[in-house]
Design a protein around this motif. Structure first.
Motif, PDB file in Angstrom:
ATOM      1  N   SER A  64       0.283 -68.692 -80.757  1.00  0.00           N
ATOM      2  CA  SER A  64      -0.747 -69.030 -79.773  1.00  0.00           C
ATOM      3  C   SER A  64      -1.730 -67.916 -79.450  1.00  0.00           C
ATOM      4  CB  SER A  64      -0.078 -69.501 -78.480  1.00  0.00           C
ATOM      5  OG  SER A  64       0.790 -68.486 -77.980  1.00  0.00           O
ATOM      6  N   ASN A  65      -1.290 -66.670 -79.550  1.00  0.00           N
ATOM      7  CA  ASN A  65      -2.106 -65.569 -79.053  1.00  0.00           C
ATOM      8  C   ASN A  65      -2.679 -64.749 -80.212  1.00  0.00           C
ATOM      9  OD1 ASN A  65      -3.236 -63.394 -77.715  1.00  0.00           O
ATOM     10  ND2 ASN A  65      -1.465 -63.012 -76.419  1.00  0.00           N
ATOM     11  N   SER A  82      -1.503 -61.166 -80.587  1.00  0.00           N
ATOM     12  CA  SER A  82      -0.126 -60.851 -80.987  1.00  0.00           C
ATOM     13  C   SER A  82      -0.132 -60.080 -82.294  1.00  0.00           C
ATOM     14  CB  SER A  82       0.696 -62.130 -81.143  1.00  0.00           C
ATOM     15  OG  SER A  82       0.862 -62.765 -79.892  1.00  0.00           O
TER      16      SER A  82
END
Lengths: 113, 113
Positions: free
Chosen positions: A26-27, A30
């Motif tokens: 999702s990020n 990351s």
């Protein structure tokens, strides 16, 4: 995260075949990713990890591929064995950032004899 | 190799009671993390400690608290238990500065009646 209740995505493969488990993270910030294997009633077991400066990493019978462009991670298991039956989770983190791992939705791998 | 130890492995409590879960990290690991996993769901990060200080906080309810002791073991204290607290609670540990990998314990299964 969004609850999926008791209905995990399932992947069924024949014993001896290769398995590919996919994960969308999702990020975009990351930079550290881990695959965990979780057998029923047990804790997540570390399988393999990869940092964002790599796009591929190999272990024993397992390979992780990272595509940062589309935020996609995959776990390839070669010559799948009955003992590989489990739920597989990908997890993401930012090195030096927040401590807690963010887990993706698990995939239940079922091995057919 | 020594792994993360959690106790108790199973716990049954009534609503509004309190519970204390214990975690003993892998020897030399200085950081512990607590996660909650509901049925069919991915683990959710609750809280972490590094060198006996709270390091990061996730979705931990105000009814819960935790601490890390001088021997690096950690305890998760849960008060005014609710039915929705029934879940698997995992502790993980890591060695800060050496690697980011979090290694998970076997978990405590909490059932609130």
């Amino acid at each position: 995260g969004e609850s999926v209740g008791l209905h995990l995505p399932t992947l069924s493969v024949q014993e001896g075949d290769n398995s590919i488990i996919n994960c969308a993270y999702s990020n975009s910030a990351s930079d550290y990713f881990i695959w965990y294997k979780q057998e029923s009633g047990k804790g997540p077991q570390f399988i393999i990890d990869i940092r964002s400066n790599m796009d591929k990493r190999q272990g024993q019978r397992v390979t992780v591929l990272l595509n940062k462009t589309v935020k996609h991670l995959s776990l390839q298991i070669a010559a799948t064995q009955p003992g590989d039956s489990a739920v597989y989770f990908c997890a993401e983190n930012i090195v030096g950032g927040a401590d807690g791992l963010t887990f993706g939705k698990g995939t239940h791998l079922i091995i057919q004899p | 190799a020594a792994g993360v130890i959690q106790s108790p492995r199973h716990l049954i409590k009534e609503k509004r009671e309190t519970a204390t879960l214990k975690c003993y990290p892998i020897p030399r690991h200085d950081t512990v993390y607590w996660y909650q996993q509901g049925p069919g769901q991915d683990p959710q990060f609750l809280i972490s400690f590094y060198e006996k200080m709270q390091s990061d906080k996730g979705s931990i309810p105000d009814r819960f608290s935790a601490q890390q002791f001088s021997d690096y073991h950690s305890e998760l204290n849960m008060s005014s238990l609710e039915l929705g607290d029934s879940a698997l609670y995992f502790c993980a540990s890591s060695l800060t500065g050496a690697e980011e990998t979090q290694y998970f314990g076997p978990g405590t299964r909490l059932l609130v009646l």
